[in-house]
Design a protein around this motif. Structure first.
Motif, PDB file in Angstrom:
ATOM      1  N   TRP A 135       0.800  -1.249  -0.083  1.00 36.16           N
ATOM      2  CA  TRP A 135      -0.059  -0.034   0.077  1.00 36.16           C
ATOM      3  C   TRP A 135       0.764   1.331  -0.115  1.00 36.16           C
ATOM      4  CZ3 TRP A 135      -1.486   3.430   4.320  1.00 36.16           C
ATOM      5  CH2 TRP A 135      -2.665   4.166   4.007  1.00 36.16           C
ATOM      6  N   ASP A 136       1.713   1.403   0.954  1.00 30.02           N
ATOM      7  CA  ASP A 136       2.682   2.635   1.086  1.00 30.02           C
ATOM      8  C   ASP A 136       4.014   2.084   1.135  1.00 30.02           C
ATOM      9  OD1 ASP A 136       3.350   5.041   1.254  1.00 30.02           O
ATOM     10  OD2 ASP A 136       2.320   5.707   3.031  1.00 30.02           O
ATOM     11  N   PRO A 137       4.762   1.463   0.338  1.00 34.56           N
ATOM     12  CA  PRO A 137       5.891   0.973   0.617  1.00 34.56           C
ATOM     13  C   PRO A 137       7.070   1.849   1.176  1.00 34.56           C
ATOM     14  CG  PRO A 137       5.073   0.708  -1.636  1.00 34.56           C
ATOM     15  CD  PRO A 137       4.225   1.474  -1.269  1.00 34.56           C
ATOM     16  N   ILE A 138       7.604   1.068   2.268  1.00 33.59           N
ATOM     17  CA  ILE A 138       8.739   1.878   2.992  1.00 33.59           C
ATOM     18  C   ILE A 138       9.940   2.031   2.243  1.00 33.59           C
ATOM     19  CG2 ILE A 138       9.722  -0.241   4.202  1.00 33.59           C
ATOM     20  CD1 ILE A 138       9.351   1.463   6.835  1.00 33.59           C
ATOM     21  N   ASN A 139      10.268   1.233   1.165  1.00 36.46           N
ATOM     22  CA  ASN A 139      11.266   1.194   0.274  1.00 36.46           C
ATOM     23  C   ASN A 139      10.962   2.147  -0.868  1.00 36.46           C
ATOM     24  OD1 ASN A 139       9.941  -0.706  -0.881  1.00 36.46           O
ATOM     25  ND2 ASN A 139      11.435  -2.151  -1.119  1.00 36.46           N
ATOM     26  N   ALA A 140       9.876   2.914  -0.999  1.00 32.67           N
ATOM     27  CA  ALA A 140       9.353   3.471  -2.169  1.00 32.67           C
ATOM     28  C   ALA A 140      10.862   4.501  -2.577  1.00 32.67           C
ATOM     29  CB  ALA A 140       8.253   4.549  -2.038  1.00 32.67           C
ATOM     30  N   ARG A 141      10.937   4.892  -4.001  1.00 34.25           N
ATOM     31  CA  ARG A 141      12.020   5.683  -4.138  1.00 34.25           C
ATOM     32  C   ARG A 141      11.748   7.048  -4.178  1.00 34.25           C
ATOM     33  NH1 ARG A 141      13.974   3.169 -10.481  1.00 34.25           N
ATOM     34  NH2 ARG A 141      14.310   1.296  -9.631  1.00 34.25           N
ATOM     35  N   SER A 142      10.667   7.542  -4.008  1.00 36.84           N
ATOM     36  CA  SER A 142      10.352   8.847  -3.715  1.00 36.84           C
ATOM     37  C   SER A 142       9.226   8.841  -2.544  1.00 36.84           C
ATOM     38  CB  SER A 142       9.769   9.633  -4.869  1.00 36.84           C
ATOM     39  OG  SER A 142       8.432   8.994  -5.212  1.00 36.84           O
ATOM     40  N   ASN A 143       9.339   9.878  -1.437  1.00 42.59           N
ATOM     41  CA  ASN A 143       8.708  10.029  -0.766  1.00 42.59           C
ATOM     42  C   ASN A 143       8.151   8.804   0.329  1.00 42.59           C
ATOM     43  OD1 ASN A 143       7.244  11.751   1.056  1.00 42.59           O
ATOM     44  ND2 ASN A 143       5.235  11.618  -0.099  1.00 42.59           N
ATOM     45  N   PRO A 144       9.106   7.982   0.536  1.00 40.78           N
ATOM     46  CA  PRO A 144       8.529   6.771   1.442  1.00 40.78           C
ATOM     47  C   PRO A 144       8.044   7.384   2.889  1.00 40.78           C
ATOM     48  CG  PRO A 144      10.974   6.855   1.504  1.00 40.78           C
ATOM     49  CD  PRO A 144      10.576   8.152   0.429  1.00 40.78           C
ATOM     50  N   PRO A 145       7.125   6.486   3.335  1.00 46.37           N
ATOM     51  CA  PRO A 145       6.812   6.977   4.622  1.00 46.37           C
ATOM     52  C   PRO A 145       7.646   6.519   5.647  1.00 46.37           C
ATOM     53  CG  PRO A 145       5.856   4.725   4.248  1.00 46.37           C
ATOM     54  CD  PRO A 145       6.642   5.073   2.869  1.00 46.37           C
ATOM     55  N   THR A 146       7.552   7.154   6.981  1.00 51.87           N
ATOM     56  CA  THR A 146       8.596   6.550   8.150  1.00 51.87           C
ATOM     57  C   THR A 146       8.315   5.057   8.454  1.00 51.87           C
ATOM     58  OG1 THR A 146       7.327   7.532   9.695  1.00 51.87           O
ATOM     59  CG2 THR A 146       9.102   8.782   8.864  1.00 51.87           C
ATOM     60  N   TRP A 147       9.208   4.367   9.086  1.00 53.83           N
ATOM     61  CA  TRP A 147       8.687   2.965   9.525  1.00 53.83           C
ATOM     62  C   TRP A 147       7.617   3.078  10.530  1.00 53.83           C
ATOM     63  CZ3 TRP A 147       8.846   1.059  14.396  1.00 53.83           C
ATOM     64  CH2 TRP A 147       9.306   1.719  15.130  1.00 53.83           C
ATOM     65  N   ASN A 148       7.617   3.913  11.221  1.00 54.41           N
ATOM     66  CA  ASN A 148       6.439   3.993  12.280  1.00 54.41           C
ATOM     67  C   ASN A 148       5.310   4.829  11.939  1.00 54.41           C
ATOM     68  OD1 ASN A 148       7.741   6.226  12.602  1.00 54.41           O
ATOM     69  ND2 ASN A 148       7.966   6.222  14.782  1.00 54.41           N
ATOM     70  N   ALA A 149       5.039   5.177  10.678  1.00 54.93           N
ATOM     71  CA  ALA A 149       4.164   6.055  10.244  1.00 54.93           C
ATOM     72  C   ALA A 149       2.742   5.787  10.628  1.00 54.93           C
ATOM     73  CB  ALA A 149       4.110   6.430   8.791  1.00 54.93           C
ATOM     74  N   TYR A 150       2.443   4.483  10.648  1.00 55.17           N
ATOM     75  CA  TYR A 150       1.078   3.882  10.821  1.00 55.17           C
ATOM     76  C   TYR A 150       0.844   3.072  12.023  1.00 55.17           C
ATOM     77  CZ  TYR A 150       0.758   5.363   5.983  1.00 55.17           C
ATOM     78  OH  TYR A 150       1.020   6.185   4.952  1.00 55.17           O
TER      79      TYR A 150
END
Length: 206
Positions: A135-150
């Motif tokens: 859904w919101d890949p933590i390893n996205a190339r651009s604008n990844p979420p922080t590991w604890n975002a959710y």
């Protein structure tokens, strides 16, 4: 607990913790997370009395690791205590094996009364993995979420999934999460597929 013990805990958010006991007395003991080196003080009941950075942790297994795994765990603790820099942070084959298998080892040998806590943590982690991978890949190339975002949303999402919830209802929940966290349109666009994966996951829960 005695100094030198390697034990297993569950943090409030469901995170699994491989812990090394480095100080102990009659009333309490101190342990540190092997890889992050964050520390915590525990009462003899296994509940944390203080955790570096906040939160809480509960000891769920004190089973004795096989000798080889134990030695690897102690070595890994010493390795990260030395604050290594790349490439010394690269894990050996034995260290990777420990990281991948210690959870299964300890969860097969739980302390009495901790089974429900571990079951809940497993659900939180499984849901979190789908969010991070699909859904919101933590390893996205651009604008990844922080590991604890959710982390704060996971218990509510698990509770939603534990009810007879439709894919559409889960997708709406994910859309609300994305809006509150100000995530990208790409995240919202993956909501329906991720919701379907979460519902399939729920169907395997007992």
């Amino acid at each position: 607990m005695q100094v030198g013990d390697v034990i297993f805990g569950i943090a409030a958010g469901g995170q699994e913790k491989l812990l090394f006991v480095y100080e102990a007395d009659e009333d309490s003991f101190w342990a540190r997370h092997v890889t992050s080196q964050t520390t915590a003080r525990f009462g003899r009941n296994g509940e944390s009395q203080w955790v570096e950075g906040g939160g809480s942790c509960t000891i769920v297994s004190t089973a004795t690791l096989p000798r080889g795994l134990y030695e690897t765990a102690v070595g890994l603790d010493r390795k990260f205590a030395a604050k290594p820099e790349y490439p010394d942070t690269i894990l050996s084959t034995a260290e990777i094996q420990l990281v991948l298998t210690h959870g299964d080892f300890f969860k097969a040998r739980l302390l009495p009364g901790t089974e429900q806590l571990v079951k809940t943590a497993d659900k939180l982690n499984a849901v979190g993995k789908i969010l991070q991978m699909e859904w919101d890949p933590i390893n996205a190339r651009s604008n990844p979420p922080t590991w604890n975002a959710y982390l704060d949303d996971l218990p509510v999402l698990v509770a939603l999934l534990e009810r007879p919830t439709s894919v559409d209802e889960v997708a709406i929940f994910l859309a609300d999460m994305a809006a509150r966290k100000m995530r990208t349109p790409q995240v919202s666009g993956r909501g329906m597929a991720a919701a379907a994966s979460l519902v399939r996951l729920r169907q395997g829960w007992t």
